[in-house]
Structures are given as C-alpha cells and as structure tokens.
Scaffold this motif. Sequence first.
Motif, PDB file in Angstrom:
ATOM      1  N   GLN A 146     -68.700   4.503 -44.668  1.00  0.00           N
ATOM      2  CA  GLN A 146     -67.942   5.278 -45.653  1.00  0.00           C
ATOM      3  C   GLN A 146     -68.296   4.808 -47.065  1.00  0.00           C
ATOM      4  O   GLN A 146     -68.530   5.616 -47.968  1.00  0.00           O
ATOM      5  CB  GLN A 146     -66.444   5.077 -45.380  1.00  0.00           C
ATOM      6  CG  GLN A 146     -65.551   6.023 -46.126  1.00  0.00           C
ATOM      7  CD  GLN A 146     -64.093   5.802 -45.763  1.00  0.00           C
ATOM      8  OE1 GLN A 146     -63.790   5.216 -44.728  1.00  0.00           O
ATOM      9  NE2 GLN A 146     -63.189   6.242 -46.599  1.00  0.00           N
ATOM     10  N   MET A 196     -70.290   6.756 -50.107  1.00  0.00           N
ATOM     11  CA  MET A 196     -69.745   6.925 -51.455  1.00  0.00           C
ATOM     12  C   MET A 196     -70.829   6.651 -52.499  1.00  0.00           C
ATOM     13  O   MET A 196     -70.967   7.366 -53.491  1.00  0.00           O
ATOM     14  CB  MET A 196     -68.566   5.974 -51.671  1.00  0.00           C
ATOM     15  CG  MET A 196     -67.871   6.271 -52.964  1.00  0.00           C
ATOM     16  SD  MET A 196     -66.395   5.334 -53.346  1.00  0.00           S
ATOM     17  CE  MET A 196     -66.010   4.313 -52.020  1.00  0.00           C
ATOM     18  N   CYS A 255     -62.643   8.189 -42.922  1.00  0.00           N
ATOM     19  CA  CYS A 255     -64.038   8.488 -43.249  1.00  0.00           C
ATOM     20  C   CYS A 255     -64.234  10.002 -43.360  1.00  0.00           C
ATOM     21  O   CYS A 255     -64.859  10.494 -44.310  1.00  0.00           O
ATOM     22  CB  CYS A 255     -64.947   7.890 -42.182  1.00  0.00           C
ATOM     23  SG  CYS A 255     -66.664   7.999 -42.614  1.00  0.00           S
ATOM     24  N   GLN A 309     -63.130  11.370 -46.612  1.00  0.00           N
ATOM     25  CA  GLN A 309     -64.059  11.217 -47.722  1.00  0.00           C
ATOM     26  C   GLN A 309     -65.234  12.184 -47.599  1.00  0.00           C
ATOM     27  O   GLN A 309     -65.671  12.789 -48.576  1.00  0.00           O
ATOM     28  CB  GLN A 309     -64.568   9.779 -47.783  1.00  0.00           C
ATOM     29  CG  GLN A 309     -65.470   9.547 -48.975  1.00  0.00           C
ATOM     30  CD  GLN A 309     -66.025   8.140 -48.979  1.00  0.00           C
ATOM     31  OE1 GLN A 309     -65.270   7.182 -48.956  1.00  0.00           O
ATOM     32  NE2 GLN A 309     -67.333   8.018 -48.995  1.00  0.00           N
ATOM     33  N   GLN A 368     -64.420  15.694 -48.555  1.00  0.00           N
ATOM     34  CA  GLN A 368     -64.217  15.913 -49.982  1.00  0.00           C
ATOM     35  C   GLN A 368     -65.497  16.451 -50.628  1.00  0.00           C
ATOM     36  O   GLN A 368     -65.451  17.245 -51.543  1.00  0.00           O
ATOM     37  CB  GLN A 368     -63.848  14.576 -50.627  1.00  0.00           C
ATOM     38  CG  GLN A 368     -62.886  14.709 -51.758  1.00  0.00           C
ATOM     39  CD  GLN A 368     -62.236  13.381 -52.088  1.00  0.00           C
ATOM     40  OE1 GLN A 368     -62.379  12.414 -51.360  1.00  0.00           O
ATOM     41  NE2 GLN A 368     -61.534  13.320 -53.184  1.00  0.00           N
ATOM     42  N   ASP A 370     -53.780  11.142 -44.132  1.00  0.00           N
ATOM     43  CA  ASP A 370     -55.240  11.328 -44.236  1.00  0.00           C
ATOM     44  C   ASP A 370     -55.676  12.635 -43.574  1.00  0.00           C
ATOM     45  O   ASP A 370     -56.575  13.328 -44.070  1.00  0.00           O
ATOM     46  CB  ASP A 370     -55.983  10.150 -43.588  1.00  0.00           C
ATOM     47  CG  ASP A 370     -56.071   8.974 -44.543  1.00  0.00           C
ATOM     48  OD1 ASP A 370     -55.687   9.160 -45.715  1.00  0.00           O
ATOM     49  OD2 ASP A 370     -56.500   7.876 -44.136  1.00  0.00           O
TER      50      ASP A 370
END
Length: 1685
Positions: free
Chosen positions: A664, A668, A701, A704, A707, A780
């Motif tokens: 993760q 990023m 994860c 993210q 997103q 989440d």
Amino acid sequence: MKAVEAVVNDTNGENKSGAADVAASQHVMVCALQELGSLVQSLNATASPLIQEPSIGLLETVTSVLLHPSMAARLAAAWCLRCVAVALPFQLTPFLDRCAERLNNLKTSPEAVSGYSFAMAALLGGVHQCPLGIPHAKGKMVVSIAEDLLRTAAQNSRLSLQRTQAGWLLLGALMTLGPSVVRYHLPKMLLLWRNVFPRSLKELEAEKARGDSFTWQVTLEGRAGALCAMRSFVAHCPELLTEDVIRKLMTPIECAMTMMSHIPSVIKAHGAHLKASAAMVRLRLYDILALLPPKTYEGSFNALLRELVAEFTLTDNSANTTTSLLRSLCHYDDSVLLGSWLQETDHKSIEDQLQPNSASGSGALEHDPSSIYLRIPAGEAVPGPLPLGVSVIDASVALFGVVFPHVSYKHRLQMLDHFAECVKQAKGVRQQAVQLNIFTAVLSALKGLAENKSTLGPEEVRKSALTLVMSALDNPNPILRCAAGEALGRMAQVVGEATFIARMAQFSFDKLKSARDVVSRTGHSLALGCLHRYVGGIGSGQHLKTSVSILLALAQDGTSPEVQTWSLHSLALIVDSSGPMYRGYVEPTLSLVLTLLLTVPPSHTEVHQCLGRCLGAIITTVGPELQGNGATISTIRSSCLVGCAITQDHSDSLVQAAAISCLQQLHMFAPRHVNLSSLVPSLCVHLCSSHLLLRRAAVACLRQLAQREAAEVCEYAMSLAKNAGDKENSGININPFAPGVGSRRDIHCRHQGVNITETGLEGVLFGMLDRETDRKLCSDIHDTLGHMLSSLAVEKLSHWLMLCKDVLAASSDMSTAAPLGGGKDEESEKKDEMDDDTMFTTLGEEDKSKPSVAPRWATRVFAADCLCRIIMLCENANKAHFDLAMARSAKLRNPKNDLLVLHLSDLIRMAFMAATDHSNQLRMAGLQALEDIIKKFASVPEPEFPGHVILEQYQANVGAALRPAFSQDTPSDITAKACQVCSTWIGSEVVSDLNDLRRVHNLLVSSLDKVQAGKGSSSQLYRESATTMEKLAVLKAWAEVYVVAMKIKKEAEIKPKRAIKNTDDDEEDFGTVDELPPDSLITLVQPELPILSRLWLAALKDYALLTLPAEFASQLPPDGGAFYTPETIDTARLHYRNSWAPILHAVALWLNSAGFNASESPEKAAAAMPNSQKRDSSIMLNQAAGTPSTTKSLPEINKDRMHLILGVSIQFLCSPRPEEPVEHVTSCLQALHTLLDSPCARIHIAEDQLLGVELLSVLHRLLLTWDPPSVQLLVTGVVQQIVRAAQDYLQEKRNTLNEDNIKEKKTCLVLGEGGETGGLEPGKSLVFAAMELLMFILVRHMPHLSPKMSDSPSHVSAKPQLSEESARLVAATVTILSDLPSLCSPAGCMTILPTILFLITRVLKETAVKTVDNQVSPPVSAALQAIKTTVTLPMAKTEETHKQWTSLIRSTLASILEYSQSDGTKSILDEVSMLTAIALFLWSASTEIIGVLSLQNGCINRFKNALNSCDPWVQAKCYQLLLSVFQHTNRALSTPYIHSLAPIMVEKLKAVESNRPNSNTELLAVQEGIKVLETLVALGEEQNRVQLLALLVPTLISYLLNENAFASASTVSKDLHEFALQNLMHIGPLYPHAFKSVMGAAPELKIRLETAVRASQASKAKAAARQPPPTIHSVPTIKLKTSFF
C-alpha cells in the motif's frame, strides 16, 4: 427473521427453566440476556414486530428477570432493556414509567428495589443514544423516586442497603441526561451530597464511637454512591462546573478524604467484611478526583499521595493484585513483543482470558453497577467493569498520573526512592506484581508530565527515576522490559536535554556491547528504539549511526529469535522516527531485511512480522524518490518489491497483513510499479479470511487503490470471478444476499478461492458490511465503496443502481412494501424480480437448508445514501441525465449510453421502499432520497405530452411514501423530514390538478391541527424539543408552499396579457394544456392563512428571543415560548435555526399582501376571522368595546412586527455562519425586499434613518463574505428599495412643506442629506452607506474602476467582458447611484455628484463596446438613463450651487467626449451609446452650461465622425439623435449644430443615388436622414422654404427608378423607390407653392416624378384585381431596446 425468533425463543426457554436453580442458571441467563440485547440492538428498529409480538412475550420475560435473586442476572436484564430501548426509542418513556410504577408498588422487596432501579438507571444511560430524548418531567420523577428511596432507607433495616444503593444509582444515572436537565436539580443535589458526609472531625469521631458493623456498611455504601453520583455529574455536566459549584463539591470530597484515614480502624473494630465497601469508597473518590482540576485539592496532596502509593504498592493488600493499565500505557506498536495483537481478532474475548497477569476477561456488570448507565467504550458490546481489587489499583494509578505533575520536586524524589525500596523488599511473585504496578504508575506520571508540558525535576529526581527504570531493563518479564523501555523514552521526552539523552544512549550502547544474555540484549535494544521514538530524528541524530550498526548486528543473531525480534522492532522505530535522516542507511538495512526474510525459518512469525514492519518503514523513508529511474533507486525499488512478495507468501496472517501495508505504501509513492493485476485478486481473496487483521489490511489497501484507480480494481476483481467460474466449487459464494453468509459456521470452509459473482467487488463489499462488526473495517468499506461510486457510478449506472436496488429491495418484512402504483404489470414485474433473486441466490443443493438473511438495516441506509450520491454525481456529469428527450436520442445513437432519467421508476421505487421501512434511519434516508429526486426531476418535461412533466405519473407513489410518516406513532424527526418533502413536492409544481395535490396537502393540514394543539399535548414519548422540531417543520413547510404559491400568483397576474395574445394567433395547442388556474395553489393556502400568520409570527418571536446573547438571558420568558419549553432551550435553538428563513419570507409576503392592515386581536377567534372582515379601510382598527385596554393599536402592532422582522434579518445578516445554506441568506434578502414593497414598511424604515444605515452596513458586510452573484443581485434589490423608501419620504416632506409655507421656499430646499453645508457623516448618512456598498459591488465586477487598482504596477490593462450576471449587477448599481442625489440637499448633491458622475461615465466607457448584433447591454442603458436623471436634477435651480453645478456638467461632458475618441484598444467603442450620451446632455442641459465653444466643437466633431462612419447602423442612429437635437426648443443650442452638420448630411444623402443601399440597415440610414431633412424643412421659415426644398426634393427624386430598372432592382432598392415616392406625395400637398417652384425650375425632375407616379398607379390597379391582402409597409427591422426621450 426466523433465525432471530429461534434465538429469542431459546433464550426465553433458558430463562424459564433456569429460574429454579439460581447459582447454576445465572451464568446461562446473563449470557442469554446479553446476547439478546446485542441482537436487538444490531437489528435496531427492524426488531419492533418481534418485540411487540404478544405470542413471544419478550419484554415480559426480560422484565421478570429483574426480580431474580442473583444481582448479575438483574443487571443483565436491565442491560437488555436498555438495548431494546435504544433500538426502539418509542419504548423508552413507557419502560421508565412502568419501572417507576413497579418500584413504587414493590417498595418492600429488596430484589424489586434493586432490579427496577437497575433498569431505570440503564434506561436513563441509554437516552444519549436516542436523539429524540425523553420528556423533561421524567427527570423530576427520577429525582423524587431517588429522594424517597434515600429518605426511607433508614426505616427498614432489611431494605436500607438496597434503597441506599438504588437511590444513589438513580441520581448518578440522572446526571447522564446532561446539563439541561441537571441544572434544575443541582441545588438539591449539592445539599444531598453535603449531608451524606460528616461535617467535622468531631462528627466523624462520634460516628466511629456509635455505629455497629451493619450501619457502617450502609454508611460506606451510601457515601460510595454519593461520590459515584458526583463523578457522573462532573463527567456529564462540565458546563455546570462553575468555581462556586466546585467549591461546594469539595466540601464532601474533603470529608471523604479525611474519613479514608480513619477507615482502617473501623475495619479492625467491625470485621473484614467492610473491606469491600471501603475499597468502593476509595475507588469512587479516586475516580472523581481524576476528573477535577488538581488545583482544587492541592491542600490534600500529601494525604492523598500516601493513600495512592500504598494502594498500588500493595502495602495493605496481601493479594498480589496487578493493574490492568500497563498494556494500554505501553505503545500500541509494541504489541508484537507482547503478543497482545490477539486483541485484534474476532474472538478477542476468549484471547483476553488467556493473557497472563491481566484482569481482562473477568469483567462483569456486577463488579460495578454504575457502569450500567455510563457510556460504553467504543468497540465493546457490553460494559465489563473489572473486579473491585483491580479497579481500585487502576484508579489509583490513573489519579497518580494526574497529580504527579503538580507535586513538588522534594515529594517526587521521596516517592521514587520509596518505589525502589518497595521493589527491593518484595520477593518472588509479589515483587513482579509490585514492580508492574509501580511501572504503570511511573509511566502514567511521565505521560501526565508530557501532557502538561512540565519537566521531571532536578538532577537527583532524574537519577532516582533513571535507576528505577534501568534496573527493569534486565527484568526477565518481557512486559516489564517493554514498560521500562517506554518509560526511558518518555523520560527523555520530558527532560529534553541532549546530555541526559546521550548518557542514557551511551549506557545502553555499553550494555549491548558487553552483554550476552537474551534478557539484557532485548531490553536495551528496545531502549534505543524508544529513545528515538520519543525524541525524534533531530534530537537523537548524533546516536543514529551507532544505534543502527548495533541493531543491525543484533538482528543477525540467528541463535535467538527473541533478540532478532526486539532488535528489528527497534530498528523499525528508528527508521520511522528518523525520517529523511535515515536515507544513508537504507541500502544496508534493506539488504539485511531481504537476507533475513530468506534465511529465518517461517515458523518464527514474530521475526517476520518485524521484518515486514522494517520494510514498510524503509519504503516510507525513501518516499516519493521511489518513482525515480536511477540505478540505485531501481535497485531499492526492486528489493522492496521482492521483500513484499516474500512476506505475501508467508503462511501467517499477520505477516501477510504487513506485506499488504508495505504494498500500500509502495503504491502511494510509486503507483506505476505496483502490479494491480496480481495484487487486487489476492486482496479479494483476503476479504473472506477468518483473520480480522488481514481483512482490515485488505480493505484499507483497497480503499487507497480505489481512490486512484477504481475502474482497474473492479476489472481485476471481475477477472477473478471469471477464473473462478471454471472451478465452480473451489470457493464459497460471497454474494451479499447468498444464504448463510451471516453465520459464522462457514468460516472454516472459506477456502483461498473467492467467488465474486456478477455484482463484482462492490457486491462483495456490500455483503461484508452485513457481517463485519469492527468499526474501522466498516468505515474503510464505506470509503472504498464511496470512491468506487464517485469514479464509476456515472459510466456503469445500471450496475450501481441494481446493486442499491438489490440491497434495498430485500425488505425484512414484505408486508410493508405494498405493491407500488397498483398496476397489473407492477405485480408481474415483482414476480419476475423474485424469480431472479432466487435464481441468483441458490447456488447448489447444499445451501437450500439455510434460511436467507436479508441485508442489515445499516447496510441498507448506506445503500440509500449511495443512491443520493449517484443522483448528485449524474447532476455534475451531464445535462442529459435529467432530460428525457435527450436521453432517449442518446440511447438510440448508442445503446450503451446509460442515463439516469431512464431509470426514474427504479429511483422512485427505491426511495419508496426505504421511506416505508421499519427502520427509522432507513426511512430518513429514503425520504431524503425522495426529496432529492423531486428537486432534480421536477422540471423534466414529458416529451410525449407537451406541457406535462415526467414526475406526474408517480404522484400516487409519492403520496404513499409520505403518508405513513404522518401517522400518530411516527418519531418527530421523520415527520419533520416528511414535511420538508411535502413542501418540496407541492412547491415543485409537478402536479397541476388541485384534487391530486389535495392528498399531500391534507397531510400538511392535519399536521397543522397538531401544531395548534399547543405545548402540553397528552401522550409525550420524547423530549419537548422533539415536538418543537416537528411543529417548526410543519410551519416551515407551509411557509415554503406559501412562498411558491405567491410566486405563481404573481406570475399569473403578469401572464394574462400574454395568454390573450396567444389565442389571437389562433394557437390551438394553448387550449389543450390544462393551465393552472391563476390562483390554484394560493386557494389551498388561503383558508389556513389567518392561523398560519399567527403561528409564523409566534415562531419568529421565539427565534428572535433565542438568538439573544447570553447576557440577556433574563429577558427570556420564564415559561418558554410558543413552541419551546425553557428546559429544552439549547436543543430547540437548532430547530429554530433550521426553519426561520422560509417563515420570515412567508411573513413578509403575508404582511405585504394583507397583513399590515390586519390587527392581532387577543382572542384566537380573530385569527380565524375571514380576511375580508379584517381589512378595514382605515389603518387604525379600534378593537370592539369591551376588549381589555391592553390591546395595541394597529400602528403599534405593525411597528412591533417591523422591529421583529428587521431585527431577525439584521441579526442574521450581520454574521451568517459559513455553514449556513445559501437559501437562508437569499430567503432573508427576499423577505426584506418583499417587506419594503409595502408603504407601511417604507415609512417605517425612512422615518428612522439610522435603521436604514444599519441595514446598509450589514448588507455591505454580507457582500464581503458571500460571493454568489445571486446574493449580490438580491442585495442591490434591497438597497434600491431602501433608497426608494427614503426618496418617497423626502418627497412627501417637501410637498407638505411646500403646501405649508409657499413663501419659505428655502427651508424646503435644505431638506435632504448634507443640509446647508453639504457634509455627509459616515455612520449616520444613508447616502454615504449606500455609496460605500455600491462602490464595493462595482469594484468587485470592474476592478479597474478603483484608482488603487489602476495605479498598481501589477494592473493588467485588458478588461474582461462582463458576464451576464455581472452586467445586470453593474446596471442595477448604476441605477441606484443615479437615485442618490435626490436624497440630498443641493449642497449635499454637490458633495456626492462628482463621485457619482465619475463612476457613471467610467462604467459607460468600460461597457460601451460594440457587439455583433448592435444590442445595448444593460449597464450601458442604465448609465445613459442615469446621465439623464442627473442632468435633469431640479437641484441646479438654486443660486448657491449654480456655478459648481455648471462646472460639473461641463467636466462630465468633456470626459465623455474624451472617452469617445477611439484610442486604438482592442475593443471597438460603441459610438452609438456615446453619441446618445452627448445628445442627452444637449437635450437636457441649458445652453449657457454646454454652449462653451470647446465643448460645442467636440460634440460637433463626434457627430461628423458618426455621419462619415462606414457602419450604416451608426449613421441611422446618428440621424435619429440629430433629429432630436435639431428639434430642441432652445434655438440658441441647436443652430450651431444645424449650421455645421446639415451640409454634410445633404452631401451624404445626395451620394446615395450613385450608391444605392444594399441592405435593410443601409436603407434605414437613408430613411432616417431624409426624416431629418424633412424636419429641417419644417423648422425653416417660410422665406427659406424654397431653398430647403431645393435640397430635399431633387434628392428624393434621384432615388426613383425608371420602369426598366425597377423590374430588375433588388427589394431594398425597390423599398427606397417606394419610400421616396410616398414622401414626395406627402411633401407636395404640405408646401404647394414652394414645391411647384422647385419643380418648375427643373423640368427633368418633373418627368421622372410623373412616370413614377403612373407606374405606381398601374401596379396598384393590377394588384387590386388580384386582391391580395394589403401589404404593411416596411418597418425598420431593428428597434432600439430602450428609449431615453
């Protein structure tokens, strides 16, 4: 539901059978009741049919357990009741009443007193989870019951203990209702508390001498109870804790502290069974002291600290009790060393019981009954207070941490030395226990110091602390080593000196270099990590190299996995805290991590977990650099990826979780390098892992990934589904609606394969929402679905709508979702759907046995929210989503196009299902969705039936969805929301037929009756403010409907003219559309208006009082307002804040239409009087004789109303909070605008000039903070109204003065602002305030008007074109500016005119830009109008100002002349507007002002330029303007113009013969020119006529065509011929002599004219034979929009 019923029946069965054998049954019973409570709470309102089912008799069974002999069972039953009440808030008040009644009836049974008081306390504790609360009177009831119990406790020794405990328990529970309730009972409470404790030492001694063991037990229990109630008070009512109250509380608390020291002797005298009661008193005392500011009990520190230290060093305690707080005081990340990660599993409660030296797992309600009304810590299902022995030590440790920072250094040193001594003296197991407690206390103290930002103390204190800590780093017990490391780090943090830190670090370095044993190596390596963690990278930078090299060496110690674990953990801490400073050590660390991952056996999972942590920390340190392409970075990146791959393959779930979080992090920083095609499927597999931590990591994860790359994530997940399809039975289906997913039994058979069905990953996540209870995980999942929705919903609309529909359609009780619409096809559709459902959910034979579980209410609420979000997303995406015709054509072009409007029936159905569910939250969400749908689709036309909208066909569904919300037993918040939807529906004008509207309208009418019922309605279930909310919602809804109705009425009053015109044109369409009768909606509101207006005014009055600042609280009426009670004032404020704006607007409309003539009589009868009787021609409406004299006259009433409305508006507009909806601001401004339409209000605001000034300055402030143009336009509207009001008032005054003294003209002229001197005083001058505000708007839209701006070097000369809204605003401001001089005296005028004229001319210059279609923009026409207004001001007539006035007008004209020279900039100046401006001056001002030669020449030049312009439109306009100038009455002014311009004109017109016009505009120019010449002929004297005609007639004749040419000429040319001929025919008879003489002088002209006339007559004769309709002769095609003359 069947499964639920089965569980409940089991429970009841157990309860019944168990009542016989108490000891054996109580555990089963407690367990069953707690499960039942949790179950009902998770079902929430959907459990209502189950609870109310008489055959099950659930509540009777549970309440019967309240009389159970075992306290644990009674408490569990009370807890279960609390759960039921929180799930079904409408049961709360009846439960309380029932318990109170039974408590009174069964006063003599100890079990009943105890059981029912438990139940009441539990219910009171649950109130904070019910937003609607309970009636205020219940507080009084509880107090009286509690007082009664405490009073009667002494009467009957068999009951005294229970009554004392029950009384204080109830008072403690009462405190949780918060300050609004407790405020009323505080004096009584303070008295009760004071009386429980002895007043002085003397009384205390007397007590000791007197009592026996039983009275002491009751006394101690009573005092513990009192302290507990105090603690609850301090915790739940911090607002009431004034200095004075704290002082009063300290009296009993100090007594309690004194008593503590005497207790041991009492216990000696009366036996050890008092120990528990004494411990309880101590626990309560520590608890309340920890909540109070330590300053308040500074005097008692010494005695208190002695008690505390004795408590946790086990001085008087033979048992080796340890505190349970150590784990929580150690850092969460250190759990890997202690194995406490087990707390993060689904079976936490079992793991807890297996932990060493911790009391966790032994929590139970009976350890501390007060926990039944306290708030539960997040994440726990049932409160589980620990056993008393542990709780007391915990409380003492916590209080020690609070007090320590406030103690002198001397005492700190003594205590630390004493700790060391205690540890030394204790032996074996006891030493461990003492040491654990002491360390917890020290950690607590250090934490307190850090929070207070204070230091540890001088050298000797540090030394003592350091010795204590260092000795524990070598302790064999890992948790102590952990605590010691933590303490060391915290010490470094609070000391904060580099030398001290260096000393500590050096000590550990030396130890690690020499030591060989595991214990000291692990302890000291952790010490290094903690030092870095608490001091940060900068503070410990100089030790970084040494620390890292030592830890890297230790990590390679393959002989001891434990050393490896601790050293790697520390290394991870150092990497985390050093940040970029660690960059130099990344490579060696990374290579070590990889080596260890490959060499350490997988069975050492802790080592692998720590390696995962290190890897994550390294990735974070390298950070965004990972995207780079350099060789070193590529190596680092590939090493990290390899590391992640190895950890991913580990068998242990924790290591896998660490791998996921590493990936993760990588994603990023370097998203391109993470391979989603393998990562996403593996995450999907983990979603059904049995390990909570792994599921958490996977969802975090996915959140993210979604997103950034939602589409890819969903695709890869679906690819997993396709692969799994081949091996059908490899995995278990986790379609959210699959049978049996809810049960835990199938965990063991969840294979690594996951079967994602056609609903995709989204479906799986929706399914998880039903099963997961972990808060973090659920939030989440919500976020992940939210991100997917935002990026995918618009493209895959059907898919997402189906998902939401499936979740919502699975209604738990099909009977509520009665078939919609009622059509046959609806039914069959339903059937098909059912078949589909069953087709999807039944996979194989093995599933058929399990009943299917519908989605939980929380999931369905989330789905309804998703629905609203989808609508919003579509709104931002594409207009076609809300246009049926566009959508259909898009669908035809490309069948893949998916548009929201095509799914309208689904949207309505989903909203309907949600709005009519059992669950209240779902009903709210459904109504919200319905409101959104109505708002967005209200104006979408139905292409097949012109004049109708598509929502019309759903009116039955809307009505059916709203009706249940108005039933008697619906909670207020839902009714309030439904009112909102009603007003939206009625106001949306979807339904045109009054009879259809009546269905929804009747709901509002019935609610209005409820509102009139007044405050004291009989059956109250909720807090009074709930009623306030409902009533205000009804009034707000009515107000909104009234506002819309008045708008329609106003439009209808303007419309009829247009309608008539249409019917003339014989448009048949018009008749077929069933137009609203002009007063349709208003006829529905009219009958209710008398009542409504009264209620609206009452509500506004309440709101005005409630917005008063706190210091005026004394002015509030003692018994509340029309709709609120004084007790619930704080919650009521919010409801008023939500609803005042529409009510204000409605009141303004009502007052404006009729209200100012309607008096407000004291009897309600008058309110119901028809309006016709109220409207009396005289404004003074004298009350009938016999009414009391207190009634006010109408003007007084109106004055009050004005003050009310203006007060509310100004108060709000002064500082609207940024989160206020913009509708409130617009409503408020519209209300002001409407109000100022009425003469009464105008007089009111004009009489009191300061009021107007105040209003203007408030509006100016509003503009500074609120930007939308809509707000600015409304503000200008209100300003205009204020200025007009002032104008009217002043005019009236001047007129009356003129009538009174015609001789004294002078005084009349001095009227107005500025007086004789011309000075305007800021703050008192209306004109000044208005100019400030208008200037602000102008500069906001045309920044270059401000001299500050244009002088600044950064100023760009390019002027942007004004937007349409800005143009309207500028026009409005200019218009108001030109009105201002009329408010001033002549001297005042001279003060403001220069500014005003400057602004007007500048606006003219900036906005007069040539457009393609020659349109005049609003600012230009406003500026021209303004010039006209100012130039014709009557002020110029006075002698004093004449000279100034003249120079002003001259300069203005001069600037306009200057502006109208083209300066070669990009935008071409609009000459016409400039010429118009010049003409206005020539028209309106006198010759002596403008007759100056320089100005005259300038003007003449401008006209010459225009005449010679190549644009025919400019020529035409120029001729028109010259015509007006030439006709000016003052010959002196017009003559120079005629002399200089006429010759040019004649030349121009003569030239036309050779250059005939080619377009209508050119023709228009010629026609206009000829008109001017004709006028000149008319103006000339008789003797000059012949010369003048000699110019005109030949020109006209030259325009005529001969017959051959006429046939081939263009239409424009023919029109010119006709025009010339007609004019000649017209001129001949007018001036016969002159005409003849001209014709006689030129025979060739005569011949041309005669042939033309003959040809014309011949063609007319032909035409007459054919008889076509008469032709209308050509009108100029383009007209000027605005006429200024």
